[in-house]
Design an enzyme around this catalytic site. Structure first.
Site, mmCIF file in Angstrom:
data_model
loop_
_atom_site.group_PDB
_atom_site.id
_atom_site.type_symbol
_atom_site.label_atom_id
_atom_site.label_comp_id
_atom_site.label_asym_id
_atom_site.label_seq_id
_atom_site.Cartn_x
_atom_site.Cartn_y
_atom_site.Cartn_z
ATOM 1 N N TYR A 28 30.057 17.655 -16.425
ATOM 2 C CA TYR A 28 30.356 17.119 -15.089
ATOM 3 C C TYR A 28 30.187 15.586 -15.073
ATOM 4 C CZ TYR A 28 30.130 16.776 -9.951
ATOM 5 O OH TYR A 28 30.353 16.448 -8.625
ATOM 6 N N LYS A 74 33.032 12.680 -14.411
ATOM 7 C CA LYS A 74 32.923 11.744 -13.298
ATOM 8 C C LYS A 74 32.849 10.293 -13.784
ATOM 9 C CE LYS A 74 33.195 14.791 -10.060
ATOM 10 N NZ LYS A 74 34.397 14.847 -9.217
#
Ligand code: NAD
Length: 246
Positions: A155, A159
């Protein structure tokens, strides 16, 4: 009305932050095209809430991580609305686990949905905005894309990728009247964070100087600012919305 006569395309907006952005934009006179994995009762409800502002709204079923689907969606939105002024890359998922335990599938799924989807839609929308010689692109990064987070390597990498993609596109497109920015929210109260165990939630809140999670509306207001002419000289930036966490 900050977005009168504008059309915004928002990915993954049936619920959560994407929905809040759609409603915030609609309140400012913006017509809304939004996507989600399924157009179920919840998505239809979101569509009705958007239309209550007196703007046009269409919901499009599709997996944002699929390149062809993204292009086909943009074609449909163009046919339905005639132009696309704002793109919000919001669709996102988590598949949290420690790096050593992470499967290739968990890595690929998160990178594809969170990062490749933004490339897909920027790739499809950019020629439209170039023809219009204007446009604003806002993508959802995260505080963990700036700081990293144990248990979220996939994740966090996705990002961080959003930030590099944003800064690169801003440099490529600045001369053509297209602004590209990212928002890095901290801990926001949505289905994504509701999935966390209560104890983890409480631990998170202790780390936030403002001692609470943010609301989707508090993120949506920043998206509105970046999408609108209020931010006419802001591009290539990452705005943090995190209650001073980080
Ligand atoms: P959410 O889970 O509440 O909503 C995400 C939406 O995206 C859902 O409607 C889901 O169906 C949709 N979606 C998922 N995969 C998709 C796909 N492949 N194609 C199309 N749609 C898809 O999440 P949220 O909290 O509203 O998060 C929105 C964005 O903000 C995400 O990119 C997330 O990573 C980011 N973000 C959230 C937080 C937070 O604390 N909630 C913090 C930082 C960043």
């Amino acid at each position: 009305m900050l977005l009168e006569n504008k059309v915004a395309l928002i990915t993954g907006a049936a619920r959560g932050i994407g929905k809040a952005i759609a409603l915030q934009f609609a309140a400012e006179g913006c017509d809304i095209a939004f996507t989600d994995l399924v157009i179920d009762e919840q998505a239809t409800g979101t569509r009705r809430e958007i239309e209550a502002y007196g703007v046009l709204c269409n919901a499009y079923q599709g997996d944002a991580s699929d390149f062809e689907t993204a292009h086909a969606t943009v074609d449909k939105v163009l046919a339905d609305f005639g132009h696309i002024d704002i793109l919000v890359n919001n669709a996102g998922i988590t598949k949290d686990t420690l790096l050593m335990r992470m499967t290739e599938q968990q890595w690929d799924a998160v990178l594809n949905v969170n990062l490749k989807s933004a490339f897909n839609f920027m790739h499809a929308v950019t020629p439209v905005m170039l023809r219009q010689r204007s446009g604003s692109i806002v993508s959802m990064s995260s505080i963990v894309g700036l700081n990293g987070n144990a248990g979220q390597a996939n994740y966090a990498a996705s990002k961080a990728g959003i930030i590099a993609l944003t800064k690169s596109a801003a440099k490529e497109l600045g001369g053509r009247g297209i602004r590209v920015n990212a928002i890095a929210p901290g801990f926001i109260l949505t289905d994504m964070t509701a999935a966390l165990p209560e104890a983890t939630l409480q631990e998170f809140v202790k780390l936030i100087p403002m001692r609470r999670g943010g609301t989707p509306e508090e993120v949506a207001k920043v998206a509105l600012f970046l999408a609108s002419d209020l931010a006419s000289y802001i591009s290539g930036q990452v705005i943090q919305v995190n209650g001073a966490m980080g």
